[in-house]
Scaffold this motif. Structure first.
Motif, PDB file in Angstrom:
ATOM      1  N   ALA A  86      47.671  33.898  38.073  1.00 35.24           N
ATOM      2  CA  ALA A  86      46.865  34.244  36.905  1.00 35.24           C
ATOM      3  C   ALA A  86      46.096  33.045  36.370  1.00 35.24           C
ATOM      4  O   ALA A  86      45.138  33.203  35.611  1.00 35.24           O
ATOM      5  CB  ALA A  86      47.760  34.821  35.805  1.00 35.24           C
TER       6      ALA A  86
ATOM      7  N   ALA B 104      36.567  38.393  42.588  1.00 32.38           N
ATOM      8  CA  ALA B 104      37.598  38.920  41.697  1.00 32.38           C
ATOM      9  C   ALA B 104      38.421  40.001  42.391  1.00 32.38           C
ATOM     10  O   ALA B 104      39.649  40.059  42.254  1.00 32.38           O
ATOM     11  CB  ALA B 104      36.956  39.468  40.424  1.00 32.38           C
ATOM     12  N   ALA B 105      37.745  40.858  43.153  1.00 32.17           N
ATOM     13  CA  ALA B 105      38.454  41.921  43.861  1.00 32.17           C
ATOM     14  C   ALA B 105      39.367  41.343  44.944  1.00 32.17           C
ATOM     15  O   ALA B 105      40.536  41.740  45.070  1.00 32.17           O
ATOM     16  CB  ALA B 105      37.454  42.892  44.483  1.00 32.17           C
TER      17      ALA B 105
ATOM     18  N   PRO C 148      51.531  47.866  40.679  1.00 33.30           N
ATOM     19  CA  PRO C 148      50.350  48.149  41.500  1.00 33.30           C
ATOM     20  C   PRO C 148      50.708  48.260  42.977  1.00 33.30           C
ATOM     21  O   PRO C 148      51.620  47.601  43.466  1.00 33.30           O
ATOM     22  CB  PRO C 148      49.430  46.948  41.237  1.00 33.30           C
ATOM     23  CG  PRO C 148      49.904  46.376  39.948  1.00 33.30           C
ATOM     24  CD  PRO C 148      51.376  46.625  39.896  1.00 33.30           C
TER      25      PRO C 148
ATOM     26  N   PHE D  19      46.653  38.466  45.107  1.00 37.05           N
ATOM     27  CA  PHE D  19      47.652  38.275  44.061  1.00 37.05           C
ATOM     28  C   PHE D  19      48.700  39.386  44.070  1.00 37.05           C
ATOM     29  O   PHE D  19      49.901  39.143  43.891  1.00 37.05           O
ATOM     30  CB  PHE D  19      46.958  38.218  42.704  1.00 37.05           C
ATOM     31  CG  PHE D  19      47.882  38.071  41.525  1.00 37.05           C
ATOM     32  CD1 PHE D  19      48.685  36.955  41.383  1.00 37.05           C
ATOM     33  CD2 PHE D  19      47.947  39.056  40.545  1.00 37.05           C
ATOM     34  CE1 PHE D  19      49.540  36.818  40.301  1.00 37.05           C
ATOM     35  CE2 PHE D  19      48.790  38.925  39.458  1.00 37.05           C
ATOM     36  CZ  PHE D  19      49.592  37.810  39.331  1.00 37.05           C
ATOM     37  N   LEU D  20      48.268  40.632  44.306  1.00 33.53           N
ATOM     38  CA  LEU D  20      49.156  41.790  44.191  1.00 33.53           C
ATOM     39  C   LEU D  20      49.823  42.182  45.497  1.00 33.53           C
ATOM     40  O   LEU D  20      50.770  42.986  45.494  1.00 33.53           O
ATOM     41  CB  LEU D  20      48.371  42.992  43.650  1.00 33.53           C
ATOM     42  CG  LEU D  20      47.809  42.832  42.233  1.00 33.53           C
ATOM     43  CD1 LEU D  20      46.894  43.997  41.890  1.00 33.53           C
ATOM     44  CD2 LEU D  20      48.943  42.719  41.214  1.00 33.53           C
TER      45      LEU D  20
ATOM     46  N   VAL E   9      43.544  49.211  45.551  1.00 39.35           N
ATOM     47  CA  VAL E   9      44.638  48.865  44.651  1.00 39.35           C
ATOM     48  C   VAL E   9      44.794  49.997  43.649  1.00 39.35           C
ATOM     49  O   VAL E   9      43.842  50.344  42.943  1.00 39.35           O
ATOM     50  CB  VAL E   9      44.371  47.529  43.922  1.00 39.35           C
ATOM     51  CG1 VAL E   9      45.515  47.225  42.958  1.00 39.35           C
ATOM     52  CG2 VAL E   9      44.189  46.390  44.917  1.00 39.35           C
TER      53      VAL E   9
ATOM     54  N   ARG F 279      40.599  38.326  45.107  1.00 35.41           N
ATOM     55  CA  ARG F 279      41.695  37.569  44.475  1.00 35.41           C
ATOM     56  C   ARG F 279      42.778  38.520  43.973  1.00 35.41           C
ATOM     57  O   ARG F 279      43.976  38.228  44.098  1.00 35.41           O
ATOM     58  CB  ARG F 279      41.140  36.736  43.330  1.00 35.41           C
ATOM     59  CG  ARG F 279      42.190  35.966  42.547  1.00 35.41           C
ATOM     60  CD  ARG F 279      41.551  35.148  41.444  1.00 35.41           C
ATOM     61  NE  ARG F 279      42.547  34.455  40.623  1.00 35.41           N
ATOM     62  CZ  ARG F 279      42.246  33.627  39.629  1.00 35.41           C
ATOM     63  NH1 ARG F 279      40.980  33.377  39.343  1.00 35.41           N
ATOM     64  NH2 ARG F 279      43.207  33.046  38.924  1.00 35.41           N
ATOM     65  N   SER F 280      42.391  39.649  43.404  1.00 33.77           N
ATOM     66  CA  SER F 280      43.378  40.630  42.935  1.00 33.77           C
ATOM     67  C   SER F 280      44.213  41.158  44.089  1.00 33.77           C
ATOM     68  O   SER F 280      45.437  41.336  43.958  1.00 33.77           O
ATOM     69  CB  SER F 280      42.663  41.782  42.226  1.00 33.77           C
ATOM     70  OG  SER F 280      41.990  41.337  41.068  1.00 33.77           O
ATOM     71  N   ILE F 281      43.574  41.400  45.215  1.00 36.76           N
ATOM     72  CA  ILE F 281      44.305  41.893  46.387  1.00 36.76           C
ATOM     73  C   ILE F 281      45.337  40.856  46.840  1.00 36.76           C
ATOM     74  O   ILE F 281      46.503  41.180  47.090  1.00 36.76           O
ATOM     75  CB  ILE F 281      43.323  42.227  47.518  1.00 36.76           C
ATOM     76  CG1 ILE F 281      42.461  43.445  47.129  1.00 36.76           C
ATOM     77  CG2 ILE F 281      44.057  42.480  48.830  1.00 36.76           C
ATOM     78  CD1 ILE F 281      41.274  43.676  48.030  1.00 36.76           C
TER      79      ILE F 281
ATOM     80  N   VAL G 171      49.039  48.029  46.811  1.00 37.02           N
ATOM     81  CA  VAL G 171      47.915  47.603  47.647  1.00 37.02           C
ATOM     82  C   VAL G 171      47.995  48.334  48.976  1.00 37.02           C
ATOM     83  O   VAL G 171      49.043  48.331  49.632  1.00 37.02           O
ATOM     84  CB  VAL G 171      47.954  46.072  47.873  1.00 37.02           C
ATOM     85  CG1 VAL G 171      46.851  45.640  48.827  1.00 37.02           C
ATOM     86  CG2 VAL G 171      47.846  45.327  46.557  1.00 37.02           C
TER      87      VAL G 171
ATOM     88  N   GLN H  84      47.292  51.866  40.515  1.00 36.51           N
ATOM     89  CA  GLN H  84      48.304  51.598  39.489  1.00 36.51           C
ATOM     90  C   GLN H  84      48.939  52.932  39.086  1.00 36.51           C
ATOM     91  O   GLN H  84      48.510  53.595  38.137  1.00 36.51           O
ATOM     92  CB  GLN H  84      47.656  50.935  38.279  1.00 36.51           C
ATOM     93  CG  GLN H  84      48.608  50.659  37.122  1.00 36.51           C
ATOM     94  CD  GLN H  84      49.532  49.477  37.385  1.00 36.51           C
ATOM     95  OE1 GLN H  84      49.074  48.357  37.486  1.00 36.51           O
ATOM     96  NE2 GLN H  84      50.820  49.736  37.485  1.00 36.51           N
TER      97      GLN H  84
END
Length: 296
Positions: free
Chosen positions: A106, A87-88, A54, A94-95, A46, A90-92, A56, A48
Motif C-alpha cells: 500500500a 494502477a490495475a 478479493p 498486490f492481491l 479482480v 499493481r492491484s493485481i 484474482v 470483491q
C-alpha cells in the motif's frame, strides 16, 4: 508444469534479463510467460465478493519486475492511460495469493521501499547504523559552526572516511552539500545560492560496489567481504524486497562501507544478469515446492 508470469519490459530495457530468465525457469522445471502491464490487466479480473477477500482470476505466480510499460503516448490521454494501467497491474500483483517476487504494498511500488532514494538510505540506518552518514539541514550558508563540526565528526564516527573538521569554515571543503534552490550537489554551495541546504560529511576515496540481493542470496561481481553481503541482505529484508540492488561505497584505505542507494528494479546492468536470472528462478521454485538449487 507451474506457469509463472513475469511482468516486465521484456521487449525493451529488460530484454537481456528476459532472454536469461526463460532458460533459467525451464531448468528449474517451471514455465514462464511474459506480460506487459497492459497485457496483464487485460487478461486478469479482480472481484470483491460480499464479505469475502478479493479474488484474482487467474491467480498465478508473478515476477513484479517493471514499474511501467515503456510504450505509451506522451500526451495527456496517453499518460492517463499509462497511470490507470499501472494502477490495475499493481492491484493485481498486490492481491494475488500466489507467490509474487517484490510484491507491491500500500506504500510502495515494490515491497515497502520509499520512493525517494535519500529516504531509502536513511531508513537503512536501523539495520546498519555505521553505513549511513548523518545528514543535517541549514537555512543559510555557512551553517552554525557547531553544527558543521558535528556533521563532520558524525561522519567520521560512522566510518565514512571523512577527516574531522573544526567549524563551518573548514567544513565547507569537507562537506557534501545539496542545494535545494538549484538541485545541485557539490562540496559547498555556490556563493549566490539562497538555500536551504542538506549536508553531510564527505567520504574519502572509495570504489562503487553493486550487490544483488535475491531472497537469502547475494551476488557480487567484485570481491567484497561477507559482512557487506550480509548487510545487503538485511537492507533488502528491511524493505520486504525479494530482489534488490544495493549500492555501496567501499573505502579504498580502510574498507569501510557507506550505503549509497537501494533499487528494486532490475535493468540488466552488469555482467551478472545470468546469475540474477538463475537466483530468481530458484527463489520461485522454493516457494512453489520445486528444486531450490541455483542452476550452475
Amino acid at each position: 508444469m507451474a506457469r509463472v508470469v513475469a511482468v516486465a519490459d521484456h521487449a525493451g530495457r529488460q530484454a537481456s534479463l528476459a532472454a536469461r530468465l526463460a532458460p533459467a525457469f525451464s531448468a528449474a522445471g517451471l514455465g514462464l510467460e511474459f506480460r506487459t502491464h497492459r497485457e496483464l490487466a487485460a487478461e486478469v479480473s479482480v472481484e470483491q465478493p460480499p464479505g469475502q477477500p478479493p479474488v484474482v482470476t487467474p491467480d498465478r505466480p508473478l515476477l513484479w519486475l517493471s514499474p511501467g510499460d515503456a510504450a505509451c503516448a506522451d500526451t495527456p490521454d496517453g499518460r492517463f492511460l499509462a497511470a490507470e494501467t499501472l494502477a490495475a497491474a499493481r492491484s493485481i500483483a498486490f492481491l494475488t495469493r500466489s507467490p509474487v517476487l517484490n510484491r507491491p504494498s500500500a506504500v510502495s511500488m515494490c515491497g515497502t521501499l520509499p520512493p525517494g532514494s535519500a529516504r531509502a538510505v536513511r531508513g537503512a540506518r536501523h539495520v546498519d547504523p555505521g553505513a549511513v552518514r548523518a545528514e543535517r539541514f541549514a537555512g543559510a550558508w555557512p551553517p552554525d559552526a557547531r553544527a558543521g563540526a558535528a556533521a563532520v565528526a558524525a561522519g567520521a564516527a560512522a566510518g565514512a572516511g571523512a577527516a574531522a573538521g573544526a567549524g563551518a569554515a573548514a567544513g565547507a571543503g569537507e562537506l557534501e552539500v545539496y542545494d535545494y534552490a538549484t538541485s545541485r550537489s557539490s562540496y559547498g554551495p555556490a556563493s549566490s545560492s539562497a538555500g536551504p541546504f542538506r549536508y553531510r560529511a564527505a567520504g574519502g576515496p572509495a570504489r562503487l560496489v553493486k550487490i544483488r540481493a535475491i531472497g537469502d542470496r547475494a551476488i557480487a561481481t567484485t570481491d567484497v567481504t561477507s559482512a557487506t553481503l550480509d548487510a545487503s541482505r538485511r537492507v533488502a529484508a528491511r524493505y520486504q524486497l525479494d530482489l534488490a540492488t544495493v549500492w555501496w561505497l567501499i573505502g579504498t584505505d580502510d574498507g569501510s562501507r557507506t550505503l549509497a542507494r537501494v533499487d528494486c528494479w532490475e535493468w540488466d546492468a552488469g555482467g551478472d544478469v545470468t546469475d540474477v536470472a538463475e537466483a530468481i528462478a530458484a527463489w520461485m521454485a522454493e516457494r512453489l515446492g520445486g528444486p531450490a538449487e541455483v542452476c550452475r
